[in-house]
Design a protein around this motif. Structure first.
Motif, PDB file in Angstrom:
ATOM      1  N   GLY A  25       7.347   4.558  11.300  1.00  0.00           N
ATOM      2  CA  GLY A  25       6.927   4.629  12.788  1.00  0.00           C
ATOM      3  C   GLY A  25       6.858   5.881  13.293  1.00  0.00           C
ATOM      4  N   MET A  26       6.428   6.754  12.501  1.00  0.00           N
ATOM      5  CA  MET A  26       6.173   8.057  12.886  1.00  0.00           C
ATOM      6  C   MET A  26       4.687   8.417  12.740  1.00  0.00           C
ATOM      7  SD  MET A  26       9.712   9.883  11.670  1.00  0.00           S
ATOM      8  CE  MET A  26       9.561  10.972  13.188  1.00  0.00           C
ATOM      9  N   VAL A  27       4.364   9.304  13.459  1.00  0.00           N
ATOM     10  CA  VAL A  27       2.835   9.859  13.496  1.00  0.00           C
ATOM     11  C   VAL A  27       2.973  11.232  12.854  1.00  0.00           C
ATOM     12  CG1 VAL A  27       0.961  10.459  14.747  1.00  0.00           C
ATOM     13  CG2 VAL A  27       2.121   8.404  15.402  1.00  0.00           C
ATOM     14  N   LEU A  62       3.278  11.232   1.967  1.00  0.00           N
ATOM     15  CA  LEU A  62       3.731  11.734   3.134  1.00  0.00           C
ATOM     16  C   LEU A  62       3.302  10.778   4.314  1.00  0.00           C
ATOM     17  CD1 LEU A  62       5.461  13.669   4.872  1.00  0.00           C
ATOM     18  CD2 LEU A  62       3.106  15.333   4.648  1.00  0.00           C
ATOM     19  N   THR A  63       1.991  10.778   4.462  1.00  0.00           N
ATOM     20  CA  THR A  63       1.425  10.158   5.766  1.00  0.00           C
ATOM     21  C   THR A  63       1.645   8.660   5.901  1.00  0.00           C
ATOM     22  OG1 THR A  63      -0.156  11.880   5.876  1.00  0.00           O
ATOM     23  CG2 THR A  63      -0.791  10.048   7.132  1.00  0.00           C
ATOM     24  N   LYS A  64       1.426   8.210   4.778  1.00  0.00           N
ATOM     25  CA  LYS A  64       1.690   6.621   4.811  1.00  0.00           C
ATOM     26  C   LYS A  64       3.007   6.201   5.073  1.00  0.00           C
ATOM     27  CE  LYS A  64      -2.244   5.581   1.660  1.00  0.00           C
ATOM     28  NZ  LYS A  64      -2.577   5.068   0.420  1.00  0.00           N
ATOM     29  N   GLY A  85       0.563  -1.370   0.132  1.00  0.00           N
ATOM     30  CA  GLY A  85       0.124   0.112  -0.024  1.00  0.00           C
ATOM     31  C   GLY A  85       0.655   1.020  -0.127  1.00  0.00           C
ATOM     32  N   LEU A  86       2.070   0.989  -0.128  1.00  0.00           N
ATOM     33  CA  LEU A  86       2.973   2.267  -0.378  1.00  0.00           C
ATOM     34  C   LEU A  86       3.226   2.725  -1.570  1.00  0.00           C
ATOM     35  CD1 LEU A  86       4.159   4.252   2.106  1.00  0.00           C
ATOM     36  CD2 LEU A  86       6.284   2.884   1.744  1.00  0.00           C
ATOM     37  N   ASP A  87       2.509   3.447  -2.358  1.00  0.00           N
ATOM     38  CA  ASP A  87       2.392   3.825  -3.845  1.00  0.00           C
ATOM     39  C   ASP A  87       3.570   4.918  -3.767  1.00  0.00           C
ATOM     40  OD1 ASP A  87       1.101   1.659  -4.675  1.00  0.00           O
ATOM     41  OD2 ASP A  87      -0.607   2.664  -4.426  1.00  0.00           O
ATOM     42  N   VAL A  88       4.593   4.373  -4.592  1.00  0.00           N
ATOM     43  CA  VAL A  88       5.586   5.591  -5.071  1.00  0.00           C
ATOM     44  C   VAL A  88       5.378   6.124  -6.345  1.00  0.00           C
ATOM     45  CG1 VAL A  88       8.101   6.271  -5.179  1.00  0.00           C
ATOM     46  CG2 VAL A  88       7.308   4.405  -3.513  1.00  0.00           C
TER      47      VAL A  88
END
Length: 463
Positions: free
Chosen positions: A386-388, A378-380, A364-367
């Motif tokens: 490991g960051m919010v 950015l958010t994904k 699910g991390l589409d570059v």
């Protein structure tokens, strides 16, 4: 003796008309289901024209008896009747039958002409391979009928006119005008109809691929305003050659494009402009056209045009799929821009390689690839490492934190603070594309200290 001759002539005329009507009745009652052989889905329609309008008998053959079919009924249709091939009435989903029969009426106002789009019943998500239309005109006998498929036969008597049209087009438009039209053939795939004996017959080399396996009926009148139908174009001698060429391209493409109207309008125009090598002042179409011409080489553009021109049916997925094949990266350019009211979205490509974080593949991390930049959502991406992310409208404010670090960004001043210490930025590291914020690879490394490496199959992120 003259009276006897008159009676004989009248009798022969009635016999001819009766024979034509008998042929129609035989066709509509039994032989209509045998219009085409083989297993390809076909549709046959008989149109009886009288003072009340059009009475239409339409039959679909060679359907998949295990499939559910949903019929799209013309808005003007009245008195609809539906039955299966065995004579039983249709149920709502019309399942388990290889043949469907419809009968309905479409009223028509009296006037000098008649132009009908979407007048035939269409089964949704069904690929009709051949359409046959018979028009039996007992009312408008002085004029001429034309459809969006080729004319195959015509017979005129004192009491009726009888037409047969057949070709590949699941829902061709229907046209009639009171002033008689003479048919002339132009380049392959284009028939011209005009009331002038000296009518100019156009030839457009740019349309050769479109016209090779498709059909277009062009009615040339003295009217200034053009009318575009499915496989049918009404235009005038006062239009320029370029205008007629563009309209003809759009009419050809309307028989190929599949999807929801009117969202196909912008795609139809863009493809027609590509084929005819013309320009436009329509903002969204102009932007899409420029994007295609800027990203694709001349050879790639020619290849793209040739492919969609020769296909029988095309949609957003086909167009995007072929763009992806040409470039070597996935794109949803046509799908993203198909809605007329939506803003123009630049051509974005999704990297097809797998993304691994600390050696573990992440779904699910589409570059995105844009202008030779590698952009991470950015958010994904922050979540994956490991960051919010806490962001307001237009990233004001923007905080990205973990158990050990906290970044606070000031977008207006191009600065950020890390654990209380302030840093400046030469440019904004974030880009908004299609409503989503992205971070360029360089800034992922420079700000968040993520090591990024790549090979032909993978993108590796190491924290």
């Amino acid at each position: 003796m003259k009276k006897v001759s008159f009676l004989i002539a009248a009798g022969l005329t009635l016999m001819i008309c009766a024979a034509v009507i008998w042929q129609w009745r035989t066709f509509s009652d039994s032989n209509i289901s045998k219009a085409e052989s083989g297993e390809e889905i076909t549709v046959a329609a008989v149109v009886m024209v009288d003072e009340k309008g059009l009475n239409i008998k339409q039959v679909f053959n060679n359907l998949d008896s295990s499939q559910e079919y949903q019929a799209s009924i013309p808005v003007e249709a009245t008195g609809l009747k539906c039955s299966k091939g065995n004579g039983n009435r249709c149920v709502k989903n019309m399942t388990k039958t290889k043949e469907l029969r419809f009968e309905y009426n479409i009223p028509s106002a009296q006037g000098n002409s008649l132009f009908l789009n979407d007048w035939l019943i269409v089964l949704k998500n069904t690929g009709v391979k051949n359409t046959r239309i018979e028009v039996v005109d007992k009312f408008y006998r002085k004029g001429t009928w034309v459809t969006g498929v080729p004319l195959k036969g015509y017979k005129q008597t004192e009491l009726l006119n009888y037409y047969v049209f057949a070709g590949f087009n699941p829902s061709p438009s229907l046209y009639w005008q009171e002033k008689p039209l003479a048919k002339s053939s132009g380049q392959k795939g284009i028939d011209y109809y005009s009331s002038r004996t000296d009518q100019l017959i156009y030839r457009f080399d740019n349309l050769n691929t479109l016209s090779r396996d498709n059909h277009l009926s062009v009615i040339i009148t003295d009217d200034y305003r053009p009318a575009l139908g499915n496989g049918l174009l009404v235009t005038g001698n006062r239009h320029s050659d370029k205008a007629i060429e563009k309209l003809a391209a759009k009419a050809f493409l309307s028989t190929k494009l599949i999807g929801d109207e009117p969202d196909l309008d912008v795609i139809n125009e863009v493809l027609a402009l590509l084929v005819t090598r013309q320009e436009t002042d329509t903002p969204k179409s102009k932007a899409m056209l420029e994007e295609l011409r800027n990203i694709l080489t001349e050879e790639q553009l020619t290849d793209f045009i040739a492919n969609f021109s020769k296909e029988k049916m095309i949609g957003e997925e086909f167009l995007d799929g072929y763009l992806s094949k040409i470039i070597g990266l996935n794109t949803s350019f046509f799908k993203s821009n198909s809605r007329n009211e939506a803003e123009f979205i630049p051509m974005l490509f999704t990297d097809t390689r797998s993304v691994l974080i600390n050696g573990v593949e992440t779904d699910g991390l589409d570059v995105i690839i844009k202008d030779d930049q590698t952009l991470f959502p950015l958010t994904k991406t922050m979540s994956a490492i490991g960051m919010v992310t806490k962001a307001g409208p237009e990233l004001v404010p923007l905080e990205i934190s973990s158990a050990y670090k906290k970044y606070s960004f000031n977008i207006k001043d191009k600065t950020f603070t890390l654990d209380g210490q302030s840093y400046g930025l030469l440019e904004l590291p974030f880009q908004k594309l299609n409503g989503e914020w992205f971070l360029e690879k360089y800034w992922l490394e420079a700000i968040f200290k993520v090591r990024v490496s790549e090979d032909k199959d993978r993108i590796l992120l190491d924290i």
